[in-house]
Design an enzyme around this catalytic site. Structure first.
Site, PDB file in Angstrom:
ATOM      1  N   GLU A   8      10.252  -9.988 -13.587  1.00 38.23           N
ATOM      2  CA  GLU A   8      10.589 -10.262 -12.186  1.00 38.23           C
ATOM      3  C   GLU A   8      11.962  -9.707 -11.829  1.00 38.23           C
ATOM      4  O   GLU A   8      12.165  -9.197 -10.729  1.00 38.23           O
ATOM      5  CB  GLU A   8      10.534 -11.767 -11.899  1.00 38.23           C
ATOM      6  CG  GLU A   8       9.123 -12.340 -11.902  1.00 38.23           C
ATOM      7  CD  GLU A   8       8.211 -11.705 -10.851  1.00 38.23           C
ATOM      8  OE1 GLU A   8       8.721 -11.171  -9.853  1.00 38.23           O
ATOM      9  OE2 GLU A   8       6.988 -11.728 -11.046  1.00 38.23           O
TER      10      GLU A   8
ATOM     11  N   TYR B 295      12.251 -16.216  -4.137  1.00 36.39           N
ATOM     12  CA  TYR B 295      11.041 -15.487  -4.541  1.00 36.39           C
ATOM     13  C   TYR B 295      10.888 -15.508  -6.074  1.00 36.39           C
ATOM     14  O   TYR B 295       9.834 -15.859  -6.608  1.00 36.39           O
ATOM     15  CB  TYR B 295      11.041 -14.023  -4.034  1.00 36.39           C
ATOM     16  CG  TYR B 295      10.104 -13.223  -4.884  1.00 36.39           C
ATOM     17  CD1 TYR B 295       8.728 -13.393  -4.746  1.00 36.39           C
ATOM     18  CD2 TYR B 295      10.575 -12.409  -5.917  1.00 36.39           C
ATOM     19  CE1 TYR B 295       7.848 -12.748  -5.599  1.00 36.39           C
ATOM     20  CE2 TYR B 295       9.696 -11.764  -6.777  1.00 36.39           C
ATOM     21  CZ  TYR B 295       8.338 -11.942  -6.612  1.00 36.39           C
ATOM     22  OH  TYR B 295       7.464 -11.336  -7.477  1.00 36.39           O
TER      23      TYR B 295
ATOM     24  N   ASP C 158       7.420 -12.012  -1.567  1.00 37.05           N
ATOM     25  CA  ASP C 158       8.253 -10.805  -1.712  1.00 37.05           C
ATOM     26  C   ASP C 158       7.859  -9.807  -0.614  1.00 37.05           C
ATOM     27  O   ASP C 158       7.110 -10.159   0.309  1.00 37.05           O
ATOM     28  CB  ASP C 158       8.089 -10.204  -3.118  1.00 37.05           C
ATOM     29  CG  ASP C 158       6.725  -9.549  -3.306  1.00 37.05           C
ATOM     30  OD1 ASP C 158       5.815  -9.779  -2.470  1.00 37.05           O
ATOM     31  OD2 ASP C 158       6.557  -8.794  -4.282  1.00 37.05           O
TER      32      ASP C 158
END
Ligand code: SF4
Length: 342
Positions: free
Chosen positions: A40, A121, A139
């Site tokens: 991520e 997020y 996102d």
């Protein structure tokens, strides 16, 4: 805005589509909190195809959060080299030390959110994928899919638009499989609801989509606030050398290219021999900045003179090969490739 029924239809369509179309990304094969977190952070502002080899490199070099925490910041920056947005690497490293000191990974969305470099997020993505927590991750891909599907015209980077997107994303969320669901929406954005030409005929949620087969809507959604003006930055780097030695400096701890190695912007004293421009100017783009970089060459009369100049600019005398081992921004890598071995 759509009703709950449509949201449930979309949820079911997404579930089936994802089961058949999910890409085999390495962090999905044997999911772990560490691997998911790393993916991520890597994929913020980086394309999947660029992030994938870096993910493997990090997993090899720092196989656990403990390895990452015990590495020096410069080792982490060096491993990150080429990806840009180096602050991500610095914050990832800081967060690894917090996790290592705590003795365990954060075990909820709220706890992840407290770590450096982890925003709403990222926390939602990690908590849903790694912990099964029912939180919708939003996102850029999700903003695009949701704003088109629900016909949300408010800018997605403004408060009203962001709230409207979050409301739909929350209504869609599959509480039985939140991680897969979040990945499904992101994957749909990446593979089907593409920025320019979405593939509506292949889309599993086209039935109630406000933008299906409508190029006029694709062009305006997701709406964004007016962009900040791009600043022009005329940068001159002075590359002074004596034999195979050059002067390099470590950039300040904050600002552009924090803690990375580059060349001085202050010219050497007048007893250095000017060699003129060493290579063609380079235009280099950063977020909100357009850099016009030029590179002036200088020959020092002696190693001692080079060392005195290095001291004046708080830099170090080193060989080109030693510089190569330090973390450098991409612009320095370009200079290095053009000049090394001259
Ligand atoms: S139908 Fe088209 S515009 Fe709507 S979500 Fe699917 S791909 Fe995007």
């Amino acid at each position: 805005m759509t009703n709950l029924n449509n949201a449930l239809v979309a949820q079911a369509g997404l579930r089936t589509w994802y089961a058949n179309h999910a890409r085999n990304l390495p962090w999905r094969l044997k999911p772990s909190l560490y691997g998911t977190w790393l993916s991520e952070i890597l994929l913020q502002q980086t394309q999947v195809e660029t992030g994938r080899p870096k993910w493997h490199l990090f997993m090899e070099r720092f196989p656990t959060v403990g390895h990452l925490a015990r590495a020096s910041e410069s080792e982490v920056l060096k491993a990150w080299e080429g990806l840009g947005y180096y602050r991500r690497a610095t914050l990832l490293h800081k967060a690894s030390r917090i996790i290592e000191a705590a003795g365990e990974f954060p075990m909820s969305y709220d706890a992840w959110l407290k770590l450096p470099g982890v925003g709403p997020y990222t926390a939602a993505a990690i908590a849903s994928i790694g912990l099964g927590e029912a939180v919708a991750a939003v996102d850029g891909n999700v903003q695009r899919v949701v704003s088109r599907w629900a016909g949300i015209a408010d800018p997605v980077d403004g408060k009203t638009g962001a709230q409207a997107i979050q409301t739909v994303a929350d209504a869609w969320l599959d509480h039985d499989a939140p991680g897969n669901h979040n990945q499904a929406v992101m994957e749909l954005g990446a593979l089907v609801c593409k920025p320019r030409k979405p593939l509506c005929t292949l889309c599993p949620i086209s039935t109630h989509c406000a933008s299906a087969n409508n190029p006029d809507m694709w062009g305006v959604l997701p709406a964004k606030k007016l962009k900040k003006k791009v600043q022009r930055w005329e940068l001159t780097w002075h590359i002074a050398r004596f034999e195979n030695n050059i002067v390099a400096i470590k950039r300040p701890e904050s600002g552009v290219w924090a803690n990375m190695w580059a060349f001085p912007e202050t010219p050497p004293p007048s007893h250095f021999l000017p060699l003129g421009a060493l290579m063609k100017p380079i235009t280099h783009l950063l977020t909100h900045r357009r850099i016009e970089a030029t590179f002036q060459g200088w020959r020092a009369p002696s190693k001692a003179a080079l060392e005195a100049y290095a001291k004046e600019v708080a830099g170090e005398v080193m060989t080109w090969n030693a510089l190569k081992k330090r973390a450098m921004p991409r612009l320095v890598t370009k200079v290095f490739d053009a000049l090394h071995g001259e």
